[in-house]
Every structure is written in C-alpha cells, then in structure tokens.
Design a protein around this motif. Structure first.
Motif, PDB file in Angstrom:
ATOM      1  N   ALA A 169       0.581  -0.977  -0.163  1.00  0.00           N
ATOM      2  CA  ALA A 169       0.190   0.033   0.012  1.00  0.00           C
ATOM      3  C   ALA A 169       0.668   1.303   0.037  1.00  0.00           C
ATOM      4  N   ALA A 170       0.376   2.210  -0.854  1.00  0.00           N
ATOM      5  CA  ALA A 170       1.005   3.437  -0.660  1.00  0.00           C
ATOM      6  C   ALA A 170       0.923   4.169   0.421  1.00  0.00           C
ATOM      7  N   LEU A 171       1.969   4.583   1.406  1.00  0.00           N
ATOM      8  CA  LEU A 171       1.744   5.502   2.644  1.00  0.00           C
ATOM      9  C   LEU A 171       2.217   6.744   2.353  1.00  0.00           C
ATOM     10  N   PRO A 172       1.551   7.660   2.929  1.00  0.00           N
ATOM     11  CA  PRO A 172       1.896   9.122   2.877  1.00  0.00           C
ATOM     12  C   PRO A 172       3.344   9.225   3.496  1.00  0.00           C
ATOM     13  N   MET A 173       4.075  10.185   2.695  1.00  0.00           N
ATOM     14  CA  MET A 173       5.573  10.252   3.076  1.00  0.00           C
ATOM     15  C   MET A 173       5.724  11.176   4.359  1.00  0.00           C
ATOM     16  N   PRO A 174       6.338  10.806   5.410  1.00  0.00           N
ATOM     17  CA  PRO A 174       6.532  11.407   6.685  1.00  0.00           C
ATOM     18  C   PRO A 174       7.320  12.836   6.320  1.00  0.00           C
ATOM     19  N   GLN A 175       7.033  13.890   7.172  1.00  0.00           N
ATOM     20  CA  GLN A 175       7.499  15.209   6.812  1.00  0.00           C
ATOM     21  C   GLN A 175       8.806  15.850   7.775  1.00  0.00           C
ATOM     22  N   ILE A 176       9.682  16.247   7.142  1.00  0.00           N
ATOM     23  CA  ILE A 176      10.662  16.974   7.959  1.00  0.00           C
ATOM     24  C   ILE A 176      10.496  18.588   7.700  1.00  0.00           C
ATOM     25  N   PRO A 177      11.165  19.425   8.537  1.00  0.00           N
ATOM     26  CA  PRO A 177      10.884  21.004   8.138  1.00  0.00           C
ATOM     27  C   PRO A 177      11.714  21.325   6.749  1.00  0.00           C
ATOM     28  N   VAL A 178      11.141  22.194   6.149  1.00  0.00           N
ATOM     29  CA  VAL A 178      11.659  22.712   5.054  1.00  0.00           C
ATOM     30  C   VAL A 178      13.118  22.971   5.149  1.00  0.00           C
ATOM     31  N   THR A 179      13.394  23.854   6.211  1.00  0.00           N
ATOM     32  CA  THR A 179      14.834  24.386   6.353  1.00  0.00           C
ATOM     33  C   THR A 179      15.676  23.216   6.603  1.00  0.00           C
ATOM     34  N   THR A 180      15.412  22.194   7.079  1.00  0.00           N
ATOM     35  CA  THR A 180      16.260  21.002   7.083  1.00  0.00           C
ATOM     36  C   THR A 180      16.645  20.363   5.765  1.00  0.00           C
ATOM     37  N   SER A 181      15.736  20.115   5.281  1.00  0.00           N
ATOM     38  CA  SER A 181      15.891  19.469   3.786  1.00  0.00           C
ATOM     39  C   SER A 181      16.775  20.245   3.011  1.00  0.00           C
ATOM     40  N   VAL A 182      16.256  21.636   2.806  1.00  0.00           N
ATOM     41  CA  VAL A 182      16.795  22.423   1.958  1.00  0.00           C
ATOM     42  C   VAL A 182      18.365  22.833   2.311  1.00  0.00           C
ATOM     43  N   THR A 183      18.538  23.122   3.566  1.00  0.00           N
ATOM     44  CA  THR A 183      20.098  23.112   4.134  1.00  0.00           C
ATOM     45  C   THR A 183      20.760  22.079   3.881  1.00  0.00           C
ATOM     46  N   CYS A 184      20.400  20.778   4.161  1.00  0.00           N
ATOM     47  CA  CYS A 184      21.106  19.718   3.725  1.00  0.00           C
ATOM     48  C   CYS A 184      21.535  19.507   2.400  1.00  0.00           C
ATOM     49  N   CYS A 185      20.535  19.879   1.379  1.00  0.00           N
ATOM     50  CA  CYS A 185      20.780  19.790   0.036  1.00  0.00           C
ATOM     51  C   CYS A 185      22.036  20.885  -0.109  1.00  0.00           C
ATOM     52  N   PHE A 186      21.829  22.036   0.237  1.00  0.00           N
ATOM     53  CA  PHE A 186      22.782  23.151  -0.214  1.00  0.00           C
ATOM     54  C   PHE A 186      24.118  22.773   0.178  1.00  0.00           C
ATOM     55  N   ILE A 187      24.393  22.154   1.338  1.00  0.00           N
ATOM     56  CA  ILE A 187      25.703  21.897   2.108  1.00  0.00           C
ATOM     57  C   ILE A 187      26.067  20.700   1.129  1.00  0.00           C
ATOM     58  N   LEU A 188      25.313  19.889   0.711  1.00  0.00           N
ATOM     59  CA  LEU A 188      25.833  18.542   0.053  1.00  0.00           C
ATOM     60  C   LEU A 188      26.303  19.143  -1.304  1.00  0.00           C
ATOM     61  N   ALA A 189      25.707  20.254  -1.984  1.00  0.00           N
ATOM     62  CA  ALA A 189      25.995  20.834  -3.276  1.00  0.00           C
ATOM     63  C   ALA A 189      27.321  21.482  -3.063  1.00  0.00           C
ATOM     64  N   VAL A 190      27.654  22.380  -1.916  1.00  0.00           N
ATOM     65  CA  VAL A 190      28.902  22.867  -1.736  1.00  0.00           C
ATOM     66  C   VAL A 190      29.948  22.026  -1.475  1.00  0.00           C
ATOM     67  N   ILE A 191      29.647  20.782  -0.798  1.00  0.00           N
ATOM     68  CA  ILE A 191      30.740  19.744  -0.503  1.00  0.00           C
ATOM     69  C   ILE A 191      31.133  19.036  -1.878  1.00  0.00           C
ATOM     70  N   TYR A 192      30.157  18.867  -2.597  1.00  0.00           N
ATOM     71  CA  TYR A 192      30.501  18.120  -3.930  1.00  0.00           C
ATOM     72  C   TYR A 192      31.320  19.055  -4.870  1.00  0.00           C
ATOM     73  N   VAL A 193      30.911  20.259  -4.887  1.00  0.00           N
ATOM     74  CA  VAL A 193      31.677  21.079  -5.670  1.00  0.00           C
ATOM     75  C   VAL A 193      33.070  21.363  -4.927  1.00  0.00           C
ATOM     76  N   GLY A 194      33.055  21.701  -3.753  1.00  0.00           N
ATOM     77  CA  GLY A 194      34.234  22.186  -3.065  1.00  0.00           C
ATOM     78  C   GLY A 194      35.430  20.968  -3.156  1.00  0.00           C
ATOM     79  N   SER A 195      34.912  19.611  -3.446  1.00  0.00           N
ATOM     80  CA  SER A 195      35.819  18.422  -3.434  1.00  0.00           C
ATOM     81  C   SER A 195      36.302  18.603  -4.531  1.00  0.00           C
TER      82      SER A 195
END
Length: 300
Positions: free
Chosen positions: A16-42
């Motif tokens: 069965a398809a269950l709804p996706m649990p939620q996390i704060p927008v600031t958490t997800s966006v900040t994590c993605c931003f940091i990952l992008a910086v780390i990738y380019v910085g590497s």
C-alpha cells in the motif's frame, strides 16, 4: 470465485502507498545546499597547475567525489524522519531495490533515445555510428580517463549525490512534483564553477559568463528530467544511465545536420520533431510508478 480470502491475499501482495513522513523545509533545503557545496568543493581541494582534462586532475577528482559519495548518505540517515527510517529499508530510500529494476534500466533509456531520434539519424548518415562496432573504440574509451569521467564517474557521482541523497530529503518536505523542480536548481548552480575554470584558461569574462549561464540552463533542464525519473521510478539506475547517454550524445550538431543532402536533412528535421513530440507524449505514460512498483516517492 472472488471472495474475502482473495481480497486479503491481494492486499498482502501489493504494498500500500503510505504518505511520506515530513521534515522541516529548512532541514531538507539546508542539507541539500551543504551537499552541493561539498560536492563542488571536493573538486578544488587539490592544488594543481593542470587543466580539468589532465589525467592527474581527473584522477584526483575521482578520489574526491568518491569520498563525497561515501559521506552523502549520512545526511539522509541523520536528517530523515525516524518514522520513514523505521518503515523503509535505507537502500530503498537511495533508489537501490530489486522490484522494477529491469524496467528502470530499459524503459527510461529507450525513452531518452527517442528524444535523440534526429541526432541518431544524422549519425547514421555520416557513418559515425560504425565506431560502436569497432573493438578499438571501446578499448580506447575504457582506457581514457576523460571518457570514464564523462560517461561513468560524473553521471554516477552527480546522480548519487544530487538525486539519491538530495531527493529523499526534499521529498519529505515537498510534494513529488515540487521536489522535481527544486533539486535541479542545486544541480544547475553546482555547474557554475566552470566559469572560474574558463577564466583561469584566459577566456574573456563576458564569454565565460555567457557560456556558464547557458550551461546552468541546460544542466537545470536535464536535472528536471533526471529528478522526475528518480521520483517516478524510485530507482537511481534510471537517471544514471540516462545521464551517461546524454553526456555521450551531447548537444545536437546543427552544422553536421546542414551538411546532409536536402531530402535527408528534411527527414532528419522531421525526426527531431517527431522524437521530441513522442518523448513529451510518452514521458508520463512509460514512467508510471506502477510499472516500477514504486509506492514510496510517487503515490498513484
């Protein structure tokens, strides 16, 4: 006879398809931003006097992005909803699963080939397609670090970091369709570092910025497509193979097109249009999540 026992059996065999649990927008966006910086910085942690295409530069960057690929999943594990981590196997969140695997390998690849129907026809007319049947071409390709970067390491590392590790986080804060339009922005901005590389090679500022802007638009548009494939199929292999194929095909060579005979040029232009129209029409059809048994990221 269709009875209550049959109904219970079908319910247990189809997840069965269950709804996706939620996390704060600031958490997800900040994590993605940091990952992008780390990738380019590497890519720039190494001090080198050589260009980006020099074998020593490429090999060092292979090592850097490999480390980022090992490190990036910790963001998903540490910042995802505990409910989601308890409910789903962690590899599944990153797009590694068996159900629907062969479909994810074959269907998106053929769909993307349809998008390049015109360029493929042009290659056939110029006989450049014959190189694919030449063993020397393949042996030379796999021994070239530039080829391995463009067709293996770059697609693998970028799709793993920007899709397999960013999309699960963004999808816990936004709807699937919104997520498809958010994560490619990180992907597009991450390619802007090429402006600095061109400037270091003596390219004029205006030219470098113009090329960089065009590359941002192109990579962002591709990012939309790649993120859509990941969300719809639930497999990382789909965007990886498509990314490698697109890197190989590159942008259409208009000059090569206009060198064809008139009637072949007309056919090629028609195939450009037909291929694109068919791709647009078939995209939502052949990426139906039910084909790939994907009930996690795109509920239908």
């Amino acid at each position: 006879m269709y009875n209550e026992t049959t109904m219970r059996t079908e319910t247990t065999t189809v997840p069965a398809a269950l709804p996706m649990p939620q996390i704060p927008v600031t958490t997800s966006v900040t994590c993605c931003f940091i990952l992008a910086v780390i990738y380019v910085g590497s890519l720039y942690v190494w001090s080198t006097k050589h260009s980006r295409d020099h074998p020593s530069t490429i090999k060092r960057r292979f090592a850097s992005v490999s480390f980022v690929m090992l490190f990036a999943p910790f963001f998903v594990y540490c910042f995802s909803s505990p409910e989601l981590l308890e409910r789903e196997h962690f590899p599944k969140l990153l797009g590694f699963r068996w159900l629907g695997l062969w479909q994810a390998i074959v269907i998106p690849y053929l769909l993307t080939a349809l998008l390049f129907l015109g360029p493929i026809f042009v290659n056939m007319q110029t006989e450049s397609i014959r190189i694919y049947f030449d063993w020397n071409y393949w042996s030379g390709s796999f021994s070239s670090v530039v080829w391995l970067r463009n067709h293996v390491m770059a697609p693998l590392s970028e799709e793993f970091v920007f899709r397999a590790c960013m999309m699960p986080l963004i999808l816990q804060s936004f709807t699937p369709l919104t997520s498809v339009f958010i994560t490619p922005l990180f992907f597009g901005v991450a390619h802007m570092h090429h402006i600095a590389e061109r400037l270091s090679l003596g390219v004029e500022l205006s030219t470098a910025v113009l090329i960089g802007f065009f590359q941002f638009v192109y990579t962002t548009l591709f990012g939309f497509y790649s993120a859509y494939l990941f969300a719809r199929t639930g497999h990382i292999v789909a965007p990886f193979l498509v990314h490698a194929f697109c890197n190989h095909m590159g942008l259409p060579d208009v000059q090569e097109l206009w060198q064809l005979q008139f009637w072949r040029r007309i056919v090629a232009i028609g195939l450009y249009i037909i291929g694109f129209a068919a791709w647009v029409f078939l995209l939502p059809v052949v990426t139906d999540p039910r084909i790939y048994a994907n009930t996690l990221y795109w509920n239908v």
